[in-house]
Design a protein around this motif. Structure first.
Motif, mmCIF file in Angstrom:
data_model
loop_
_atom_site.group_PDB
_atom_site.id
_atom_site.type_symbol
_atom_site.label_atom_id
_atom_site.label_comp_id
_atom_site.label_asym_id
_atom_site.label_seq_id
_atom_site.Cartn_x
_atom_site.Cartn_y
_atom_site.Cartn_z
ATOM 1 N N ASP A 37 0.564 -1.272 0.018
ATOM 2 C CA ASP A 37 -0.032 -0.148 0.037
ATOM 3 C C ASP A 37 0.652 1.465 -0.189
ATOM 4 N N LEU A 38 2.408 0.958 -0.789
ATOM 5 C CA LEU A 38 3.078 2.247 -0.103
ATOM 6 C C LEU A 38 2.776 3.336 -0.947
ATOM 7 N N ILE A 39 2.333 4.495 -1.169
ATOM 8 C CA ILE A 39 2.730 6.032 -2.071
ATOM 9 C C ILE A 39 4.164 5.765 -3.263
ATOM 10 N N PRO A 40 3.423 5.093 -4.512
ATOM 11 C CA PRO A 40 4.476 5.341 -5.427
ATOM 12 C C PRO A 40 5.555 6.739 -5.189
ATOM 13 N N PRO A 41 7.109 6.795 -5.501
ATOM 14 C CA PRO A 41 7.479 7.790 -5.289
ATOM 15 C C PRO A 41 7.347 8.929 -6.186
ATOM 16 N N THR A 42 6.743 8.362 -7.687
ATOM 17 C CA THR A 42 6.348 9.717 -8.591
ATOM 18 C C THR A 42 4.664 9.849 -7.531
ATOM 19 N N VAL A 43 3.835 9.253 -7.209
ATOM 20 C CA VAL A 43 2.922 10.006 -7.150
ATOM 21 C C VAL A 43 3.082 10.923 -5.410
ATOM 22 N N ALA A 44 4.020 10.529 -4.988
ATOM 23 C CA ALA A 44 3.566 11.569 -3.642
ATOM 24 C C ALA A 44 5.042 12.487 -4.216
ATOM 25 N N ARG A 94 -10.035 15.093 -7.175
ATOM 26 C CA ARG A 94 -10.747 13.905 -7.743
ATOM 27 C C ARG A 94 -9.694 13.269 -8.888
ATOM 28 N N CYS A 95 -8.604 12.723 -8.546
ATOM 29 C CA CYS A 95 -7.641 12.053 -9.440
ATOM 30 C C CYS A 95 -6.827 10.302 -8.955
ATOM 31 N N ILE A 96 -6.107 10.409 -10.751
ATOM 32 C CA ILE A 96 -6.410 9.045 -11.103
ATOM 33 C C ILE A 96 -4.764 8.854 -11.091
ATOM 34 N N ALA A 97 -4.079 8.148 -10.662
ATOM 35 C CA ALA A 97 -3.005 7.949 -10.493
ATOM 36 C C ALA A 97 -2.284 6.509 -11.596
ATOM 37 N N LEU A 98 -2.638 7.128 -12.465
ATOM 38 C CA LEU A 98 -1.918 5.494 -13.452
ATOM 39 C C LEU A 98 -0.714 4.545 -13.010
ATOM 40 N N THR A 99 -1.130 3.575 -12.867
ATOM 41 C CA THR A 99 0.483 2.768 -12.449
ATOM 42 C C THR A 99 0.709 1.641 -13.773
ATOM 43 N N LEU A 156 -5.728 -7.457 -12.272
ATOM 44 C CA LEU A 156 -4.153 -7.169 -11.917
ATOM 45 C C LEU A 156 -4.559 -5.271 -12.188
ATOM 46 N N THR A 157 -3.755 -4.539 -10.902
ATOM 47 C CA THR A 157 -3.980 -3.533 -10.591
ATOM 48 C C THR A 157 -3.345 -1.748 -11.258
ATOM 49 N N ALA A 158 -3.707 -1.217 -12.474
ATOM 50 C CA ALA A 158 -3.897 -0.785 -13.418
ATOM 51 C C ALA A 158 -3.892 1.096 -13.006
ATOM 52 N N HIS A 159 -4.352 1.327 -11.621
ATOM 53 C CA HIS A 159 -4.147 2.529 -11.094
ATOM 54 C C HIS A 159 -4.582 2.937 -9.466
ATOM 55 N N LEU A 160 -4.186 4.100 -9.452
ATOM 56 C CA LEU A 160 -4.564 4.380 -7.918
ATOM 57 C C LEU A 160 -5.604 5.042 -7.874
ATOM 58 N N GLU A 161 -6.934 5.522 -7.078
ATOM 59 C CA GLU A 161 -7.373 6.672 -6.774
ATOM 60 C C GLU A 161 -6.189 7.360 -5.499
ATOM 61 N N VAL A 162 -6.683 8.630 -6.186
ATOM 62 C CA VAL A 162 -5.838 9.576 -5.337
ATOM 63 C C VAL A 162 -7.546 11.198 -4.992
ATOM 64 N N GLN A 192 -9.826 23.117 -13.936
ATOM 65 C CA GLN A 192 -8.729 23.950 -14.497
ATOM 66 C C GLN A 192 -7.112 22.547 -14.860
ATOM 67 N N SER A 193 -7.363 22.598 -13.184
ATOM 68 C CA SER A 193 -5.788 22.233 -12.945
ATOM 69 C C SER A 193 -6.422 20.203 -13.142
ATOM 70 N N GLY A 194 -7.275 19.650 -13.256
ATOM 71 C CA GLY A 194 -7.174 18.751 -13.830
ATOM 72 C C GLY A 194 -7.312 18.828 -15.228
ATOM 73 N N ARG A 195 -7.884 19.388 -15.591
ATOM 74 C CA ARG A 195 -7.429 19.406 -17.338
ATOM 75 C C ARG A 195 -5.410 19.173 -17.619
ATOM 76 N N ARG A 196 -5.428 20.784 -16.770
ATOM 77 C CA ARG A 196 -3.515 20.322 -17.792
ATOM 78 C C ARG A 196 -3.047 19.386 -17.222
ATOM 79 N N ARG A 197 -3.439 18.788 -15.681
ATOM 80 C CA ARG A 197 -3.050 16.994 -15.609
ATOM 81 C C ARG A 197 -3.662 16.268 -16.998
ATOM 82 N N ALA A 198 -4.652 16.182 -16.759
ATOM 83 C CA ALA A 198 -4.696 15.529 -17.976
ATOM 84 C C ALA A 198 -3.777 15.244 -19.144
ATOM 85 N N ALA A 199 -4.030 16.547 -20.022
ATOM 86 C CA ALA A 199 -2.864 16.984 -20.987
ATOM 87 C C ALA A 199 -1.610 16.524 -20.886
#
Length: 271
Positions: A17-24, A186-191, A223-229, A264-271
């Motif tokens: 259940d660790l938080i991946p370094p890039t997500v952190a 509410r974000c999705i972090a792809l793993t 198999l897990t393909a994402h984390l919910e943030v 707007q922030s979410g759109r930037r991240r999606a981009a």
């Protein structure tokens, strides 16, 4: 690969259940400033703490698991050996200590609470119990957040025995609201890597073996393909931001509605 690139201590990969370094790192850089204090009230192997130190923030973590305590300490030491100079530490304590006099000096001082939803297993009962425990932790953490601070929860998807996803988002948002926090993103972090329309998972050997055993037993699994943030802010901060928002400009009898900042922030991240 991320753990290796971050010079994490051997054994960190056993923390499912660790938080991946890039997500952190993304959360820390997005929601804090250099010199801020980052708190993980259930830090596990300490990946979030190590990334906080590497990005010039102070870090405090809590855990009662002796194995995680040792690994978190080792990862903090590795971050310092790589040049991090901010203060960081791990306390052998439960989250409820944050509501005691011992944490009085942290009231209103935390820029970011960054933690993971931790369950003893993938069983629905254990995941539900972990959600209840995290709800109490949110109540302990709310007074510690400074004005403008955020609380971020990273949750690995869990499934019902029939293979359908367990809804973790609704109870977490309900718990945060009860603790005086407001959901802002509410974000999705792809793993997994995206190849056209296909996801290629990067599951560990242990995850793949567990999936094989589940399929052999006739239980649908994936198999897990994402984390919910989930990102929360102090409720009064969110209300103040809404009340002070600039009115939409009017020009040539056309109403131009500004894009919501979170959207707007979410759109930037999606981009």
């Amino acid at each position: 690969m991320q753990l290796r690139d971050s010079d994490c201590a051997p054994g960190t990969e056993t923390d499912s259940d660790l938080i991946p370094p890039t997500v952190a790192r993304y959360a820390i850089e997005a929601y804090t400033r250099p010199g801020d204090l980052v708190l993980d009230p259930d830090c596990g192997s300490g990946t979030a703490l190590a990334e906080a130190l590497r990005t010039g923030r102070h870090a405090v973590g809590l855990t009662t698991d002796s194995r995680w305590w040792a690994l978190a300490r080792a990862n903090i030491t590795a971050a310092r050996a790589a040049g991090a100079w901010r203060d960081g530490g791990v306390l052998d304590a439960r989250p409820k200590v944050l509501a005691s006099a011992l944490a009085a000096g942290m009231i209103g001082q935390v820029g970011l609470v960054l933690t993971a939803l931790r369950a003893t297993s993938d069983r629905v009962h254990d995941a539900t119990s972990a959600t209840t425990g995290l709800a109490r932790t949110m109540q302990y953490c709310e007074p510690l957040l400074r004005s403008g601070g955020h609380l971020v929860v990273v949750a690995r998807p869990r499934r019902h025995p029939d293979g359908s996803l367990l809804d973790l988002t609704t109870p977490l948002i309900t718990a945060a609201t009860a603790a005086g926090l407001a959901p802002v993103e509410r974000c999705i972090a792809l793993t997994a890597e995206l190849y056209g329309a296909r996801l290629s998972t990067h599951a560990s050997f242990a995850e793949r073996r567990a999936a094989d055993h589940a399929r052999a037993a006739g239980t649908p699994t994936a198999l897990t393909a994402h984390l919910e943030v989930l990102v929360f802010q102090l409720a009064h901060d969110a209300e103040l931001a809404s009340a002070t928002a600039m009115p939409p400009p009017v020009k040539d009898n056309v109403l131009h509605t500004p894009v919501d900042r979170a959207e707007q922030s979410g759109r930037r991240r999606a981009a």
